[in-house]
Design a protein around this motif. Structure first.
Motif, PDB file in Angstrom:
ATOM      1  N   ASP A  93       0.829  -1.203   0.000  1.00  0.00           N
ATOM      2  CA  ASP A  93       0.000   0.000   0.000  1.00  0.00           C
ATOM      3  C   ASP A  93       0.869   1.260   0.000  1.00  0.00           C
ATOM      4  O   ASP A  93       1.990   1.253   0.507  1.00  0.00           O
ATOM      5  CB  ASP A  93      -0.904   0.029   1.239  1.00  0.00           C
ATOM      6  CG  ASP A  93      -1.770  -1.213   1.365  1.00  0.00           C
ATOM      7  OD1 ASP A  93      -2.201  -1.732   0.322  1.00  0.00           O
ATOM      8  OD2 ASP A  93      -2.000  -1.655   2.502  1.00  0.00           O
ATOM      9  N   ILE A 133      -1.460   8.756  -1.010  1.00  0.00           N
ATOM     10  CA  ILE A 133      -1.331   9.854  -1.968  1.00  0.00           C
ATOM     11  C   ILE A 133      -0.232  10.798  -1.463  1.00  0.00           C
ATOM     12  O   ILE A 133      -0.032  10.953  -0.251  1.00  0.00           O
ATOM     13  CB  ILE A 133      -2.674  10.590  -2.110  1.00  0.00           C
ATOM     14  CG1 ILE A 133      -3.749   9.631  -2.650  1.00  0.00           C
ATOM     15  CG2 ILE A 133      -2.539  11.801  -3.033  1.00  0.00           C
ATOM     16  CD1 ILE A 133      -5.153  10.228  -2.639  1.00  0.00           C
ATOM     17  N   ARG A 185      -3.256   3.851  -2.823  1.00  0.00           N
ATOM     18  CA  ARG A 185      -2.851   2.949  -3.890  1.00  0.00           C
ATOM     19  C   ARG A 185      -2.459   1.614  -3.273  1.00  0.00           C
ATOM     20  O   ARG A 185      -1.925   1.575  -2.159  1.00  0.00           O
ATOM     21  CB  ARG A 185      -1.672   3.542  -4.661  1.00  0.00           C
ATOM     22  CG  ARG A 185      -1.999   4.883  -5.315  1.00  0.00           C
ATOM     23  CD  ARG A 185      -0.754   5.589  -5.785  1.00  0.00           C
ATOM     24  NE  ARG A 185       0.090   5.998  -4.660  1.00  0.00           N
ATOM     25  CZ  ARG A 185       1.194   6.716  -4.780  1.00  0.00           C
ATOM     26  NH1 ARG A 185       1.589   7.113  -5.974  1.00  0.00           N
ATOM     27  NH2 ARG A 185       1.911   7.040  -3.725  1.00  0.00           N
ATOM     28  N   SER A 186      -2.705   0.520  -3.990  1.00  0.00           N
ATOM     29  CA  SER A 186      -2.419  -0.788  -3.422  1.00  0.00           C
ATOM     30  C   SER A 186      -2.395  -1.843  -4.520  1.00  0.00           C
ATOM     31  O   SER A 186      -3.110  -1.722  -5.520  1.00  0.00           O
ATOM     32  CB  SER A 186      -3.485  -1.155  -2.385  1.00  0.00           C
ATOM     33  OG  SER A 186      -3.302  -2.468  -1.898  1.00  0.00           O
ATOM     34  N   ARG A 187      -1.608  -2.891  -4.281  1.00  0.00           N
ATOM     35  CA  ARG A 187      -1.632  -4.030  -5.183  1.00  0.00           C
ATOM     36  C   ARG A 187      -2.781  -4.980  -4.850  1.00  0.00           C
ATOM     37  O   ARG A 187      -2.921  -6.026  -5.491  1.00  0.00           O
ATOM     38  CB  ARG A 187      -0.295  -4.775  -5.135  1.00  0.00           C
ATOM     39  CG  ARG A 187       0.858  -3.983  -5.759  1.00  0.00           C
ATOM     40  CD  ARG A 187       2.055  -4.881  -6.059  1.00  0.00           C
ATOM     41  NE  ARG A 187       2.574  -5.516  -4.863  1.00  0.00           N
ATOM     42  CZ  ARG A 187       3.509  -4.978  -4.075  1.00  0.00           C
ATOM     43  NH1 ARG A 187       4.022  -3.790  -4.358  1.00  0.00           N
ATOM     44  NH2 ARG A 187       3.939  -5.629  -3.021  1.00  0.00           N
ATOM     45  N   GLU A 219      -5.192  -0.017  -9.530  1.00  0.00           N
ATOM     46  CA  GLU A 219      -6.447   0.693  -9.290  1.00  0.00           C
ATOM     47  C   GLU A 219      -6.377   1.507  -7.997  1.00  0.00           C
ATOM     48  O   GLU A 219      -5.566   1.227  -7.108  1.00  0.00           O
ATOM     49  CB  GLU A 219      -7.617  -0.290  -9.203  1.00  0.00           C
ATOM     50  CG  GLU A 219      -7.793  -1.168 -10.435  1.00  0.00           C
ATOM     51  CD  GLU A 219      -8.220  -0.403 -11.676  1.00  0.00           C
ATOM     52  OE1 GLU A 219      -8.536   0.792 -11.578  1.00  0.00           O
ATOM     53  OE2 GLU A 219      -8.237  -1.014 -12.763  1.00  0.00           O
ATOM     54  N   ALA A 220      -7.244   2.510  -7.906  1.00  0.00           N
ATOM     55  CA  ALA A 220      -7.352   3.316  -6.692  1.00  0.00           C
ATOM     56  C   ALA A 220      -8.264   2.611  -5.697  1.00  0.00           C
ATOM     57  O   ALA A 220      -9.268   2.001  -6.073  1.00  0.00           O
ATOM     58  CB  ALA A 220      -7.907   4.698  -7.030  1.00  0.00           C
ATOM     59  N   GLN A 258     -12.710  -0.780  -3.905  1.00  0.00           N
ATOM     60  CA  GLN A 258     -12.020  -0.347  -5.113  1.00  0.00           C
ATOM     61  C   GLN A 258     -12.814   0.783  -5.756  1.00  0.00           C
ATOM     62  O   GLN A 258     -14.020   0.674  -5.954  1.00  0.00           O
ATOM     63  CB  GLN A 258     -11.906  -1.516  -6.093  1.00  0.00           C
ATOM     64  CG  GLN A 258     -11.175  -1.170  -7.378  1.00  0.00           C
ATOM     65  CD  GLN A 258     -11.116  -2.345  -8.321  1.00  0.00           C
ATOM     66  OE1 GLN A 258     -11.044  -3.489  -7.889  1.00  0.00           O
ATOM     67  NE2 GLN A 258     -11.156  -2.068  -9.621  1.00  0.00           N
ATOM     68  N   TYR A 285      -5.179   3.897 -13.739  1.00  0.00           N
ATOM     69  CA  TYR A 285      -4.941   5.346 -13.691  1.00  0.00           C
ATOM     70  C   TYR A 285      -3.448   5.578 -13.860  1.00  0.00           C
ATOM     71  O   TYR A 285      -2.643   4.654 -13.724  1.00  0.00           O
ATOM     72  CB  TYR A 285      -5.441   5.948 -12.371  1.00  0.00           C
ATOM     73  CG  TYR A 285      -4.653   5.505 -11.160  1.00  0.00           C
ATOM     74  CD1 TYR A 285      -3.544   6.220 -10.727  1.00  0.00           C
ATOM     75  CD2 TYR A 285      -5.005   4.349 -10.465  1.00  0.00           C
ATOM     76  CE1 TYR A 285      -2.808   5.801  -9.620  1.00  0.00           C
ATOM     77  CE2 TYR A 285      -4.271   3.925  -9.365  1.00  0.00           C
ATOM     78  CZ  TYR A 285      -3.180   4.655  -8.946  1.00  0.00           C
ATOM     79  OH  TYR A 285      -2.448   4.234  -7.875  1.00  0.00           O
ATOM     80  N   LEU A 344      -3.508  10.868  -7.850  1.00  0.00           N
ATOM     81  CA  LEU A 344      -4.934  10.791  -7.530  1.00  0.00           C
ATOM     82  C   LEU A 344      -5.354  12.114  -6.902  1.00  0.00           C
ATOM     83  O   LEU A 344      -4.710  12.606  -5.976  1.00  0.00           O
ATOM     84  CB  LEU A 344      -5.197   9.632  -6.565  1.00  0.00           C
ATOM     85  CG  LEU A 344      -4.886   8.232  -7.105  1.00  0.00           C
ATOM     86  CD1 LEU A 344      -4.962   7.202  -5.980  1.00  0.00           C
ATOM     87  CD2 LEU A 344      -5.860   7.869  -8.228  1.00  0.00           C
TER      88      LEU A 344
END
Length: 441
Positions: free
Chosen positions: A41, A44, A61-63, A68-69, A81, A87, A91
């Protein structure tokens, strides 16, 4: 509807709460980890808002959903999500509405996408999600010739976004004969030209703002004063002149803080209508002097930047250093505080009411400063110098809590989580200085 991380990533998908409250083993501060598993994670950047307009959700943000945000509810720990289709770059959370804006690469250029977060959260909770197009709207498509990208910023009026344009587009708007700056420093970055443009997210109109002969980084909007931009000369380290400001119509271009060659200025962040916080680094030994800067056992080298001699002699404590705050109107600079040893404060922020400032250092410790009394207090430490990134402390809108990213719970010493650090109750009960009252009004 709970999904596994391996499931197909769709907007509105919900993930199990990972919320944990952990006591800092050194300071005793109660830390609220909104994520606690090894998903990689990250928050921003401190130049932009972290919380949704209603103050209930933190976007990150994260895997967990690759590319994706994500948003996590601070009270419940629910993770949702909030984008689909990916993106690029920064953000941008609106402060007046429950909207999220970001860039996305497309075949015909770069899209600026708007997400209706209120509807995403409501439909996700009800388990009645619609197609992604019901929540995501392409506000503007920027032509490929602009080479748009990087640190997009949403203006305070929430009508315009600012973004970086490439060298060819920037060069078209530079006065003839302008000297283009070469790379600066050992990271071979900083060469120009670059430019800033703006796009209207209602009408799609695109206008050029300014071109400069150097590389632009960290574009941010003054979130309290429409039409005001702060950005930097990005070199990956010390810049000849780091901080800059300009108006949305291209007028008023000037250094924000005119720095001396011996000063290492970095990590500027607009914190209120009239103020920008920044770090004047004091992380390097004075050449030829005794090793007095660092406390015993404190190592500011290793994984941390700026120790190599190729940067020159800037960044020492031979001159004043610390968490500096510059007034955009009076142009006066004050230093709110500095650690007595170690690297000094590095990534910095402040509450918009003028009461508090906050910074991290190379040890990944986070320090709170009372701007009225100049008292400094370590809030949390032990976030592992091996972490994939730095804490990047950032205040919420009312100045009562700070978001950081932390590897405290990480088994591999690198993977980070989203963490909320409270301003201590006894500090919040302190009388509000008149200057802070005036700023609020």
């Amino acid at each position: 509807m709970i999904a596994s991380p391996d499931a197909f990533c769709q907007i509105g998908k919900r993930f199990p709460s990972e919320r944990k409250v952990v006591k800092d083993p050194v300071t005793g501060t109660m830390l609220t980890f909104l994520t606690s598993k090894a998903h990689g994670d990250s928050k921003i950047y401190p130049t932009h808002p972290q919380w949704t307009a209603d103050g209930k959700w933190v976007v990150f943000r994260s895997r967990l959903a690759q590319g994706e945000a994500m948003a996590v509810n601070e009270a419940t720990g629910d993770i949702v999500q909030v984008s689909e289709g990916g993106y690029a770059g920064m953000l941008n959370l609106a402060r007046k509405s429950m909207k999220l804006y970001f860039m996305r690469k497309a075949d015909d250029g770069v899209q600026v996408v708007e997400v209706d977060l209120a509807r995403v959260f409501a439909d996700s909770k009800a388990g009645k999600m619609q197609p992604a197009s019901s929540y995501q709207r392409v506000s503007v498509t920027l032509p490929a010739s602009l080479e748009a990208g990087g640190d997009m910023a949403l203006d305070a009026d929430e009508e315009w976004v600012y973004f970086r344009v490439g060298k060819d587009e920037a060069a078209r708007h530079l006065p003839e004969g302008t000297k283009i700056e070469p790379n600066f420093g050992p990271r071979n970055m900083g060469a120009g030209p670059n430019g800033i443009a703006r796009a209207n997210i209602r009408t799609g109109e695109v206008r050029h703002v300014v071109s400069v002969p150097f590389q632009i980084g960290h574009i941010q909007a003054n979130l309290w004063n429409p039409g005001e931009i702060v950005f930097c000369w990005e070199t990956g380290g010390k810049s000849p002149q780091r901080t800059w400001t300009v108006k949305a119509d291209g007028s008023g271009l000037r250094p924000l803080y005119p720095e001396a060659p011996y000063e290492w200025v970095t990590h500027e962040a607009v914190i209120s209508k009239d103020e920008v916080a920044m770090a004047i680094m004091g992380h390097r030994q004075i050449p030829g002097a005794a090793a007095a800067v660092n406390a015993p056992g404190t190592d500011v080298g290793g994984a941390n930047p700026g120790q190599d001699t190729a940067w020159g002699d800037s960044g020492t404590r031979e001159k004043p250093t610390g968490l500096a705050i510059v007034n955009l109107r009076t142009r006066q600079m004050t230093i709110a505080g500095q650690t007595p040893s170690g690297s000094g404060l590095w990534h910095v922020h402040g509450s918009s009411d003028g009461r508090w400032a906050v910074g991290d250092d190379f040890s990944r410790s986070v320090y709170l400063i009372d701007r009225n009394t100049r008292e400094m207090r370590m809030l949390t430490t032990g976030h592992k110098t091996t972490a994939a990134d730095h804490p990047h402390p950032t205040f919420n809108a009312d100045g009562t809590k700070i978001e950081i990213q932390s590897a405290m719970l990480s088994e591999d010493g690198r993977s980070m989580n989203i963490c909320i650090v409270p301003v201590p109750e006894d500090w919040l009960k302190r009388p509000v200085p008149k200057a802070a009252q005036d700023m609020k009004n």
